[in-house]
Scaffold this motif. Structure first.
Motif, PDB file in Angstrom:
ATOM      1  N   ARG A 402       0.716  -1.238   0.000  1.00 25.02           N
ATOM      2  CA  ARG A 402       0.000   0.000   0.000  1.00 25.02           C
ATOM      3  C   ARG A 402       0.759   1.313   0.000  1.00 25.02           C
ATOM      4  NH1 ARG A 402      -3.980  -0.703   4.722  1.00 25.02           N
ATOM      5  NH2 ARG A 402      -3.709   1.524   4.455  1.00 25.02           N
ATOM      6  N   SER A 403       1.411   1.599   1.071  1.00 25.65           N
ATOM      7  CA  SER A 403       1.573   3.020   1.358  1.00 25.65           C
ATOM      8  C   SER A 403       2.506   3.683   0.369  1.00 25.65           C
ATOM      9  CB  SER A 403       2.039   3.235   2.782  1.00 25.65           C
ATOM     10  OG  SER A 403       3.425   3.157   2.849  1.00 25.65           O
ATOM     11  N   GLY A 404       2.930   4.889   0.721  1.00 23.72           N
ATOM     12  CA  GLY A 404       3.701   5.677  -0.205  1.00 23.72           C
ATOM     13  C   GLY A 404       4.937   4.941  -0.692  1.00 23.72           C
ATOM     14  N   SER A 405       5.488   5.353  -1.776  1.00 25.20           N
ATOM     15  CA  SER A 405       6.662   4.703  -2.349  1.00 25.20           C
ATOM     16  C   SER A 405       7.783   4.692  -1.326  1.00 25.20           C
ATOM     17  CB  SER A 405       7.114   5.467  -3.588  1.00 25.20           C
ATOM     18  OG  SER A 405       7.448   6.785  -3.235  1.00 25.20           O
ATOM     19  N   SER A 407      11.262   5.160   0.031  1.00 31.34           N
ATOM     20  CA  SER A 407      12.261   6.112  -0.452  1.00 31.34           C
ATOM     21  C   SER A 407      13.667   5.640  -0.151  1.00 31.34           C
ATOM     22  CB  SER A 407      12.025   7.457   0.220  1.00 31.34           C
ATOM     23  OG  SER A 407      13.101   8.309  -0.068  1.00 31.34           O
ATOM     24  N   ARG A 410      15.734   7.567   2.620  1.00 31.51           N
ATOM     25  CA  ARG A 410      15.608   7.420   4.059  1.00 31.51           C
ATOM     26  C   ARG A 410      16.492   6.311   4.591  1.00 31.51           C
ATOM     27  NH1 ARG A 410       9.682   7.106   5.929  1.00 31.51           N
ATOM     28  NH2 ARG A 410      10.634   7.500   7.923  1.00 31.51           N
ATOM     29  N   GLN A 717       9.407   3.998  -8.663  1.00 31.41           N
ATOM     30  CA  GLN A 717       7.975   4.280  -8.688  1.00 31.41           C
ATOM     31  C   GLN A 717       7.725   5.752  -8.331  1.00 31.41           C
ATOM     32  OE1 GLN A 717       5.361   2.274  -5.934  1.00 31.41           O
ATOM     33  NE2 GLN A 717       3.707   2.247  -7.397  1.00 31.41           N
ATOM     34  N   GLU A 718       8.442   6.218  -7.325  1.00 31.73           N
ATOM     35  CA  GLU A 718       8.256   7.621  -6.930  1.00 31.73           C
ATOM     36  C   GLU A 718       8.586   8.542  -8.091  1.00 31.73           C
ATOM     37  OE1 GLU A 718      10.747   8.974  -3.686  1.00 31.73           O
ATOM     38  OE2 GLU A 718      10.541  11.031  -4.426  1.00 31.73           O
ATOM     39  N   ILE A 721       5.833   8.543 -10.485  1.00 33.39           N
ATOM     40  CA  ILE A 721       4.718   9.366 -10.007  1.00 33.39           C
ATOM     41  C   ILE A 721       4.994  10.835 -10.271  1.00 33.39           C
ATOM     42  CG2 ILE A 721       3.478  10.143  -7.954  1.00 33.39           C
ATOM     43  CD1 ILE A 721       4.089   7.331  -6.787  1.00 33.39           C
ATOM     44  N   ARG A 722       6.231  11.240  -9.949  1.00 33.24           N
ATOM     45  CA  ARG A 722       6.573  12.655 -10.151  1.00 33.24           C
ATOM     46  C   ARG A 722       6.447  13.037 -11.625  1.00 33.24           C
ATOM     47  NH1 ARG A 722       9.777  15.406  -6.133  1.00 33.24           N
ATOM     48  NH2 ARG A 722       9.858  14.201  -4.198  1.00 33.24           N
ATOM     49  N   VAL A 723       6.915  12.153 -12.473  1.00 32.63           N
ATOM     50  CA  VAL A 723       6.780  12.444 -13.908  1.00 32.63           C
ATOM     51  C   VAL A 723       5.301  12.491 -14.287  1.00 32.63           C
ATOM     52  CG1 VAL A 723       7.248  11.586 -16.240  1.00 32.63           C
ATOM     53  CG2 VAL A 723       9.015  11.484 -14.497  1.00 32.63           C
ATOM     54  N   ALA A 724       4.514  11.551 -13.745  1.00 29.32           N
ATOM     55  CA  ALA A 724       3.077  11.549 -14.028  1.00 29.32           C
ATOM     56  C   ALA A 724       2.432  12.840 -13.537  1.00 29.32           C
ATOM     57  CB  ALA A 724       2.420  10.346 -13.351  1.00 29.32           C
ATOM     58  N   PRO A 804       6.937   7.097 -17.170  1.00 32.38           N
ATOM     59  CA  PRO A 804       5.886   7.386 -16.190  1.00 32.38           C
ATOM     60  C   PRO A 804       4.856   6.267 -16.083  1.00 32.38           C
ATOM     61  CG  PRO A 804       5.616   8.741 -18.137  1.00 32.38           C
ATOM     62  CD  PRO A 804       6.932   8.072 -18.278  1.00 32.38           C
ATOM     63  N   ALA A 807       4.206   4.276 -12.998  1.00 37.94           N
ATOM     64  CA  ALA A 807       3.346   4.768 -11.921  1.00 37.94           C
ATOM     65  C   ALA A 807       1.986   4.126 -11.948  1.00 37.94           C
ATOM     66  CB  ALA A 807       3.226   6.286 -12.020  1.00 37.94           C
ATOM     67  N   ASN A 810       0.494  -1.490 -10.996  1.00 35.95           N
ATOM     68  CA  ASN A 810       0.367  -1.778  -9.569  1.00 35.95           C
ATOM     69  C   ASN A 810       0.931  -3.143  -9.273  1.00 35.95           C
ATOM     70  OD1 ASN A 810      -0.336  -1.596  -6.903  1.00 35.95           O
ATOM     71  ND2 ASN A 810      -2.424  -2.309  -7.236  1.00 35.95           N
TER      72      ASN A 810
ATOM     73  N   LEU B  61       0.293  10.330 -20.540  1.00 35.58           N
ATOM     74  CA  LEU B  61       1.494   9.612 -20.089  1.00 35.58           C
ATOM     75  C   LEU B  61       2.111   8.832 -21.238  1.00 35.58           C
ATOM     76  CD1 LEU B  61       0.327   8.187 -16.643  1.00 35.58           C
ATOM     77  CD2 LEU B  61       1.839  10.122 -17.081  1.00 35.58           C
ATOM     78  N   ARG B  88       0.077  17.975 -19.270  1.00 35.68           N
ATOM     79  CA  ARG B  88      -0.421  17.065 -18.230  1.00 35.68           C
ATOM     80  C   ARG B  88      -0.500  17.757 -16.878  1.00 35.68           C
ATOM     81  NH1 ARG B  88       2.869  13.102 -19.214  1.00 35.68           N
ATOM     82  NH2 ARG B  88       4.437  13.513 -17.627  1.00 35.68           N
ATOM     83  N   ASN B 100      -0.110   5.967  -4.432  1.00 36.01           N
ATOM     84  CA  ASN B 100       1.123   6.557  -4.988  1.00 36.01           C
ATOM     85  C   ASN B 100       1.464   7.910  -4.393  1.00 36.01           C
ATOM     86  OD1 ASN B 100       1.766   4.376  -6.503  1.00 36.01           O
ATOM     87  ND2 ASN B 100       0.961   5.163  -8.422  1.00 36.01           N
ATOM     88  N   LEU B 101       1.251   8.022  -3.098  1.00 33.89           N
ATOM     89  CA  LEU B 101       1.800   9.187  -2.407  1.00 33.89           C
ATOM     90  C   LEU B 101       3.291   8.950  -2.184  1.00 33.89           C
ATOM     91  CD1 LEU B 101      -0.965   9.819   0.279  1.00 33.89           C
ATOM     92  CD2 LEU B 101      -0.682  10.902  -1.956  1.00 33.89           C
ATOM     93  N   GLY B 103       6.279   8.778   0.172  1.00 30.85           N
ATOM     94  CA  GLY B 103       6.388   8.533   1.600  1.00 30.85           C
ATOM     95  C   GLY B 103       7.230   9.523   2.358  1.00 30.85           C
ATOM     96  N   ASP B 104       8.251  10.121   1.702  1.00 30.32           N
ATOM     97  CA  ASP B 104       9.142  11.061   2.372  1.00 30.32           C
ATOM     98  C   ASP B 104       8.523  12.437   2.546  1.00 30.32           C
ATOM     99  OD1 ASP B 104      12.228   9.901   0.837  1.00 30.32           O
ATOM    100  OD2 ASP B 104      11.226   9.395   2.724  1.00 30.32           O
ATOM    101  N   TYR B 117       5.556  21.754 -10.053  1.00 28.73           N
ATOM    102  CA  TYR B 117       5.962  21.446 -11.427  1.00 28.73           C
ATOM    103  C   TYR B 117       5.313  22.384 -12.428  1.00 28.73           C
ATOM    104  CZ  TYR B 117       7.874  17.126  -9.488  1.00 28.73           C
ATOM    105  OH  TYR B 117       8.603  16.213  -8.761  1.00 28.73           O
ATOM    106  N   GLN B 154      -5.342   8.154   2.872  1.00 32.84           N
ATOM    107  CA  GLN B 154      -4.310   8.336   1.843  1.00 32.84           C
ATOM    108  C   GLN B 154      -4.943   8.559   0.475  1.00 32.84           C
ATOM    109  OE1 GLN B 154      -0.760   5.809   1.785  1.00 32.84           O
ATOM    110  NE2 GLN B 154      -1.345   4.990   3.774  1.00 32.84           N
TER     111      GLN B 154
END
Lengths: 811, 236
Positions: A402-405, A407, A410, A717-718, A721-724, A804, A807, A810, B61, B88, B100-101, B103-104, B117, B154
């Protein structure tokens, strides 16, 4: 044991599946462990290997000192102190001497030592063949005996045991070989190859003004160092009071023999050992990062092991086994690297480092290598092993959800390792940079003479054949004539001590000062032929040089250097002034003044890194009679060639032999080479530290690249997402490079602090460079920053190309 | 029935073919589709039918192999990746099944990211983030990290991120796929509210309970559009 073997077997099997990782780790370790062991072998040989004497800690060198310098004993001083002292069981004089050794082969000049009869008893060494000196052989006329060193015995006498009892000629005088010292006596004070007993006459025993003896003492049982020092201080005061003319302000100092022999090399060797140790640490950090990544990739496997019953201890041992297998393989291969490293160090290292040739992979070095291997395995293996063992299995089994990508940023441990690598690399680079700047400064120093095209060699006249001063000067004059006549010689000269050779120190008193030791200026004396300055191209600054007319019977003259002119006649023109030195009138009191006729430029006679000291020159033909004793009747031939100087060596030898076939020309070589060799230690350390610094830079770059690369992979993946969400390639590039730059900045800050602290330890190795030299530090920071940013840019470019679409998948 | 108002999205003869060394995969074949501003469209079909591919092309995309795509009157099918990214960030809001949040980053920073962006000023970004969070009822969690939130929370943050910049269209890929029924229902409520507020939504879903929430459904099968209820579609 069974579990250990199982762990090892499993580790080997597991590593076989990752041949690239295993190979890179093993090779890196082999290089670093091997290099460290090789340097340690030198450190051990020079600093720690026990000297070939019994209980070296109990042996001391004794010096007499004046307020601003250290000096030797005179014969009279030694005799008086020896009679009264109680602190030393043995209190033995020694001084260096060389002899022309004649025989069936060509004559050879051999370094020797004249020593008291108890010398070897003091050292606790007995001859391998024959016997030691007897006490009565110290008496004048009874001392025509000689002990041979093992090296000379093998080289010159083919290791023939029947040499004992044979007669050999030293400086034309017959001496009986009474014994051969063992091969284990491989380190001697004067690099001497044979020993003859001292044979002081009653006149010498009463002389307190010529200081040339080294004194060795072995402390008596139950006497501490401080007690011995106290007694020597007392006796020093007694000497000063009893013989004020020769010993005013003089005291006696007790020094450790070990420290005297190796103390000068300690700093340099420790710096090298520290540097190579840093390289090994950086390599360990890199390997730790690799293993952390490997552990993360195998987290599911670890979770399964835990789920089926593996405890934390099991997991820890399994993870550590892999590290230790890698370390062991690296260590074994490292021994090969160490072997060749030792060979290279012994072959190419500076010749004047004592016992360098004895560096080898022996017991202590192998033990060090083994310890280093184990320690390396623990250093790079423990953190990854603890992390593997500490993972909560259910977390790993749940991952991919689930949770956020997750990193990569960290992962603090990996970041800390990279920061540490960068800090260590900066320290190394800075150290190398300081030495390089030092070497450049040294290379730019004007030696005060022109060594190019000059070849030099030594000629020693045996006292038995050349007894009087007239005989000596006549012989050297003939040598001079023959040398000048050799085809290809542009200019030939003689000097009692050329630059970089040990000279003779004398006290001078300029006219107008009181004639006592407190007014004297300690200066180095050189006897020269008139063409010496021209041959060596030492500039004449004022007045004139010597002419053939400056000979016995003519007015006494001298030429002084700038340093002596400044000290003797500050702010005055020294030409025409007079100086007393070296001899007195027949009444023994009236000084014989010498007129200063010229001033020449300073010569860096003791080495490029030493400031010029006061020096004076006397015409060879006006040499005081005693000067030939001070110089051991030895002169250096300095010849300037019209072409290649080395090509003159053969003709020069023959020219000397024409004067006397029993006279060898020895220590012959190009002056330029001698100057270069004089800086060999500095050059060698600089080269090694530069190599280590470059290695550290490469390893740190690999470390940064590895961590950033891993982070990019973890953040795929992160990044998708950023590119998306609209990030451009530049945004992704900047994000990744910023991470690398941040790590680099922290590492540089830590490294800068470390470098500022540690560089002070190198101060004695530097020449005209401050240990906190800003340009050096700045260069190190800039270079490492650029390398770190570049190392981060490569994976950053890959990250910027992330599709992208990842992203939306799943998986 | 022809469409009286210019559609927000128009696809004509759109195809997507993936080439590998041995195989050519027709993920989408000759899709004709129009979506008007303010519509709520669901996309369904069996696994591998091309739903995600369609969504990725709608969201810029990816680009089609053939055909045309006009978004808000602008042809966008042949834009470069850089141009697509620019459009986009302005025009599309994504809501993913796996949230796809990042985490940091805090909730605030996650929502702010697409606005950064777009090159928006800080004050404007802050206002929009607050507004979006208030809309989803999570302003009190603004400084939390994703790991500190429940799944439903989330996903609501993800909705806030997708809507903060007031995009032309919201694309949701199985927005309730990783949620339990209660949280899923909450998120669907949220989408209903957004639609009621005028948002254009295209949602991929398998869940029959949520299919009917959309005003129109599109059914894909083997990369082709099949007739859907309430809207007349041309099938090439």
């Amino acid at each position: 044991m069974d579990a250990l073997l199982q762990n090892i077997r499993f580790a080997v099997r597991s590593l076989r599946k990752s041949p690239a990782l295993a190979a890179s780790v093993v090779l890196t370790l082999a290089l670093c462990i091997g290099a460290t062991a090789a340097i340690f072998s030198v450190v051990y040989a020079v600093l720690f290997r026990p000297l070939p004497y019994a209980d070296p800690a109990g042996i001391h060198l004794l010096w007499t000192t004046l307020p601003d310098m250290r000096g030797s004993f005179s014969v009279g001083n030694w005799a008086d102190v020896e009679r009264q002292q109680r602190s030393f069981r043995y209190f033995v004089p020694a001084h260096s001497q060389s002899f022309n050794l004649a025989g069936a082969d060509t004559p050879e000049n051999v370094d020797a030592a004249r020593v008291g009869a108890d010398y070897f008893a003091l050292l606790g060494v007995t001859p391998a063949l024959g016997r030691d000196f007897l006490a009565e052989e110290e008496a004048p006329g009874r001392g025509n005996v000689v002990l041979l060193g093992d090296g000379l015995w093998r080289r010159r006498f083919a290791a023939d045991p029947s040499v004992v009892g044979r007669e050999i000629r030293l400086d034309g005088q017959p001496h009986t070989v009474i014994g051969v010292m063992p091969a284990s006596l491989d380190y001697n004070l004067f690099d001497e190859e044979l020993w003859v007993p001292t044979a002081f006459t009653p006149v010498q025993l009463a002389e307190h003004d010529e200081h040339f003896l080294v004194v060795l003492g072995r402390r008596a049982p139950g006497v501490s160092v401080s007690q011995a020092e106290e007694e020597m201080r007392t006796l020093g005061r007694w000497l000063a009071t009893t013989y004020p003319e020769d010993n005013r302000d003089r005291s006696i100092v007790v020094a450790s023999l070990v420290e005297e022999l190796v103390g000068d090399y300690r700093t340099r060797l420790y710096v090298l050992l520290g540097a190579v140790g840093f390289v090994l640490l950086i390599a360990c950090a890199n390997i730790a990062n690799l293993l952390l990544a490997r552990g993360a990739a195998r987290s599911r496997e670890t979770a399964i092991r835990a789920a089926i019953g593996a405890g934390r201890g099991h997991l820890l041992r399994e993870a550590l086994a892999e590290s230790l297998v890698l370390a062991a393989a690296g260590g074994v291969l490292g021994l090969l690297v160490a072997y060749w490293g030792v060979v290279a160090l012994a072959a190419f290292g500076p010749e004047d480092v004592p016992r360098l040739a004895q560096a080898r992979l022996d017991g202590p070095v192998l033990a060090f290598a083994l310890g280093l291997t184990l320690l390396s395995g623990l250093v790079f293996g423990l953190a990854p092993a603890l992390r593997t063992a500490g993972r909560m299995p259910h977390e790993a089994l749940k991952e991919g959800g689930r949770s956020g990508s997750r990193s990569g940023n960290r992962d603090r441990l990996r970041n800390v390792l990279v920061v540490a690598e960068i800090a260590l690399a900066l320290i190394l680079l800075t150290g190398a940079g300081l030495l390089i700047r030092s070497a450049v400064a040294l290379g730019g120093v004007d030696p005060g003479f022109d060594p190019r095209g000059v070849v030099a060699g030594r000629v020693s006249l045996p006292a038995v054949t050349y007894e009087t001063a007239d005989q000596v000067t006549a012989a050297f004059s003939r040598v001079h004539e023959h040398l000048a006549a050799v085809p290809g010689v542009a200019s030939a000269s003689l000097v009692s001590a050329a630059p970089l050779e040990d000279g003779n120190s004398n006290g001078l008193v300029p006219e107008g000062r009181s004639l006592d030791i407190r007014s004297s200026i300690d200066s180095d004396m050189r006897l020269i032929t008139p063409d010496y300055f021209a041959t060596m191209r030492i500039p004449l600054l004022r007045g004139r040089g010597f002419t053939p007319g400056d000979r016995a019977g003519a007015p006494r003259v001298m030429v002084i250097n700038e340093a002596l002119a400044r000290e003797a006649f500050p702010e005055q023109d020294p030409i025409g002034k007079r100086i007393a030195c070296c001899e007195s009138a027949p009444d023994g009191v009236t000084p014989l003044w010498k007129e200063v006729v010229g001033v020449v430029g300073d010569v860096r006679a003791r080495g490029l890194d030493e400031e010029p000291t006061p020096e004076f020159y006397l015409p060879m033909l006006q040499a005081p009679a005693a000067a030939w004793n001070w110089t051991d009747r030895t002169m250096t031939v300095a010849v300037r060639s019209a072409s290649d100087p080395v090509s003159l060596i053969g003709p020069l030898r023959r020219a000397v032999a024409e004067v006397d076939p029993g006279l060898p020309l020895y220590n012959v070589g190009a002056m330029q080479g001698r100057l270069i060799d004089s800086m060999a230690q500095s050059r060698f350390s600089t080269m090694l530290l530069t190599v280590f610094g470059a290695l550290a830079l490469v390893l740190a770059a690999i470390g940064v690249y590895g961590v950033i690369s891993y982070g990019v992979a973890q953040r795929t993946q992160e990044i998708g997402i950023r590119v998306a969400l609209g990030a451009q390639r530049g945004d992704v590039l900047a994000m990744v490079v910023r991470h690398g730059a941040r790590l680099a900045a922290i590492g540089l800050a830590v490294g800068l602090t470390g470098a500022l602290l540690l560089s002070r330890l190198m101060e004695t190795l530097l020449f005209r460079v401050s240990p906190t030299d800003p340009p050096t530090f700045a260069t190190g920071v800039v270079v490492l920053s650029a390398v770190a940013v570049l190392a981060a840019a490569l994976p950053a470019r890959r990250a910027a190309r992330t599709d992208p679409m990842v992203a939306l998948r799943n998986e | 029935m022809s469409l009286a108002i210019d559609p927000l999205i128009r696809l004509n003869g759109l195809s997507k073919i993936f080439h590998t060394a041995e195989v050519e995969t027709h993920a989408l074949s000759s899709i004709d589709l129009e979506i008007r501003a303010g519509e709520y469209v669901s996309v369904c079909g069996p696994s591998g039918c091309g739903k995600t591919t369609l969504l990725s092309i709608l969201g810029l995309l990816d680009s089609p192999s053939e055909g045309s795509y006009v978004l808000a009157g602008e042809p966008v099918a042949t834009l470069s990746p850089v141009q697509r990214a620019r459009v986009r960030s302005r025009a599309v809001g994504f809501i993913f099944q796996a949230f796809n949040l990042i985490g940091d980053l805090t909730v605030f920073k996650n929502i702010e990211l697409p606005l950064i962006y777009r090159g928006m000023a800080q004050a404007e970004r802050k206002a929009l983030v607050h507004e979006a969070l208030e809309r989803v009822g999570l302003l009190h969690r603004i400084h939390h990290y994703p790991a500190q939130l429940s799944g439903g929370q989330q996903q609501r943050v993800a909705v806030a991120r997708a809507t903060a910049g007031r995009p032309l269209v919201l694309l949701a890929d199985e927005p309730t796929g990783n949620l339990d029924s209660r949280n899923g229902a909450e998120v669907m409520e949220l989408l209903d509210e957004l639609h009621a507020g005028g948002a254009t939504i295209v949602m991929v879903t398998h869940d029959p309970r949520y299919l009917a929430r959309a005003r129109r459904s599109i059914y894909l099968f083997d990369g082709r559009l099949v007739a859907a209820n309430q809207v007349h579609l041309e099938v090439a």
